[in-house]
Design a protein around this motif. Structure first.
Motif, mmCIF file in Angstrom:
data_model
loop_
_atom_site.group_PDB
_atom_site.id
_atom_site.type_symbol
_atom_site.label_atom_id
_atom_site.label_comp_id
_atom_site.label_asym_id
_atom_site.label_seq_id
_atom_site.Cartn_x
_atom_site.Cartn_y
_atom_site.Cartn_z
ATOM 1 N N ALA A 136 37.994 40.163 34.909
ATOM 2 C CA ALA A 136 38.010 39.746 36.314
ATOM 3 C C ALA A 136 39.229 38.877 36.607
ATOM 4 N N ALA A 290 37.816 43.285 39.854
ATOM 5 C CA ALA A 290 37.337 41.940 39.530
ATOM 6 C C ALA A 290 35.863 41.778 39.885
ATOM 7 N N ARG A 294 32.671 41.015 37.289
ATOM 8 C CA ARG A 294 31.815 39.834 37.429
ATOM 9 C C ARG A 294 30.331 40.196 37.459
ATOM 10 N N TYR A 357 30.545 42.972 45.141
ATOM 11 C CA TYR A 357 31.141 44.264 44.804
ATOM 12 C C TYR A 357 31.012 45.244 45.967
#
Length: 466
Positions: A136, A290, A294, A357
């Motif tokens: 990330a 990223a 995560r 996301y």
């Protein structure tokens, strides 16, 4: 247990990485969009194709001094530091420590112990939490680099458009001033004709009104030119003093000196590599990478965390003997911790990561849509601007021939001076429209180059690969 079992088990566990691996979202691309012509256009330093040294100087100043770019560079440096910090989690933490304690026992006796040594703390990345955090952080760094590239692309386009705008205003002012001279000559002629009794007062006032039309247009153009120069000063990152100097800068009164550069030809096709060439698309995708990483980082908290702690050093009952007459001591411990009451917190963190996301995915899809919109609009604008400029050039050429013929007839005595002035007035008005058409083509070409992605992908790709 075999002596190789524990290292092998640790190696196998460390190969695991909880969470989804990134996959680029599927995008519904047009079937016939992959053409070769535009893909071959070199967008690196595309402004050099305008062959204008002054423009190149302004762009270089802007890339070196623009305050927004300095902010973007600072963001890159901060992300690089964050990535460096994340990478340190792969390494054991070793610190020096000194401690002292005094205890009282049940029998009433007391004792003192002093210790000095090195403390070791290391976490085994069994479930890939640290690797996902590094993934990330690396994506964040690449995204910031691509964001800087997109900003560079935008600033170069803004500088180019503002510069062409200032050149066009210079030329329009010069053309109007030349027309103003013609109008004043006409006004003086009409005043003489009125005194001679050849015309009525109405004709004189009509000539005066036409002269005032030009007088009214000039201040607006001069004000627009000043605003363009101060906008250029901000883009170049100059000081308020330099901005004031730009505000006082004189315009080019020579029509020939204010001629606009010629817009280069750009193939009118959609490039197959548009998704790779646009830095804003690359930045949005890295943000998505990223966010995806995560999710795994958050999910890893569901599983046990294995850590190793240890100490090695010296111990003594007297602080004065700690360095000379102390005993060597060491200890090592492995800890396996599993969250229990924090499971709900972990679940909320996972939900938040998945929601981020989803938002990053929508932003990526929107960025791609905007990129295609801007490219298609720019292609349309360039095509229309080129057709308009060709038509205006033909109008100017035809009217220029008419004006030359009128001059010949005037010298031969077949045409009055008023008729000659009227033809010239029409020519100057059409020349104004020609300048506007030239500016439209230049700015449309700049917008197309910007839509095609600029030329800074290589630097950000290097960052993304690290």
């Amino acid at each position: 247990m075999n002596k190789f079992s524990v290292p092998l088990l640790t190696l196998l566990l460390s190969a695991c990485a909880i969470g989804p691996d990134y996959q680029r979202p599927t995008i519904d691309l047009p079937e016939q969009w992959q053409t070769a012509k535009t893909a071959d256009v070199d967008t690196r330093a595309w402004w050099a194709q305008f062959s204008d040294q002054r423009l190149q100087t302004l762009i270089n100043e802007s890339l070196n001094n623009n305050q927004d770019l300095k902010i973007a560079v600072a963001n890159i440096e901060a992300s690089a530091a964050a990535l460096g910090l994340a990478r340190t989690d792969f390494l054991p933490s070793v610190n020096a420590a000194i401690s002292g304690a005094r205890e009282r026992y049940i029998d009433g006796s007391t004792d003192s112990i002093y210790q000095a040594g090195l403390l070791l703390d290391y976490e085994f990345d069994l479930w890939g939490r640290i690797r996902r955090a590094n993934e990330a952080a690396a994506a964040d760094l690449a995204a910031d680099a691509f964001t800087r590239d997109a900003l560079q692309n935008l600033i170069v386009a803004q500088v180019s458009n503002a510069y062409f705008q200032s050149r066009a205003l210079d030329r329009r002012i010069a053309l109007l001033e030349r027309l103003q001279v013609t109008q004043r000559e006409n006004l003086q002629l009409q005043q003489k004709r009125l005194q001679a009794g050849l015309i009525a007062a109405y004709d004189l006032e009509q000539a005066r009104s036409e002269a005032y039309v030009v007088d009214a247009q000039l201040p607006a153009l001069r004000a627009a030119r000043v605003q363009t120069l101060t906008a250029l000063a901000v883009l170049r990152g100059v000081s308020p003093k330099a901005m004031t100097q730009a505000w006082q800068q004189q315009y080019a009164s020579d029509v020939d000196a204010s001629a606009l550069p010629i817009a280069p030809d750009v193939p009118m096709d959609l490039p197959a590599s548009l998704l790779e060439r646009r830095p804003d698309i690359r930045a949005a995708e890295q943000r998505l990478v990223a966010a995806n990483a995560r999710i795994g980082e958050a999910k890893a908290a569901y599983f046990p965390r294995l850590s190793l702690t240890g100490i090695a050093g010296a111990a003594s009952q007297a602080l004065a003997d700690l360095l000379d007459n102390s005993e060597q001591v060491w200890s090592a411990a492995a800890t396996l911790s599993q969250p229990l009451t924090d499971i709900r917190r972990v679940g909320y963190r996972v939900d938040a990561a998945e929601a981020r996301y989803t938002g990053a995915d929508a932003f990526y899809q929107k960025t791609v849509q905007i990129a295609f919109q801007e490219t298609l609009d720019a292609l349309t604008s360039v095509d229309a601007a080129r057709a308009i400029m060709q038509a205006q050039d033909q109008r100017v050429e035809a009217l220029l021939k008419a004006y030359q013929a009128a001059q010949s007839r005037y010298r031969a005595g077949d045409l009055s001076y008023l008729e000659l002035l009227d033809v010239e007035r029409q020519l100057r008005a059409i020349e104004q429209e020609q300048v506007i058409a030239q500016l439209g083509l230049l700015q449309s070409t700049v917008d197309l180059y910007r839509a095609l992605g600029g030329g800074w992908q290589s630097s950000a790709d290097t960052v993304a690969a690290k």
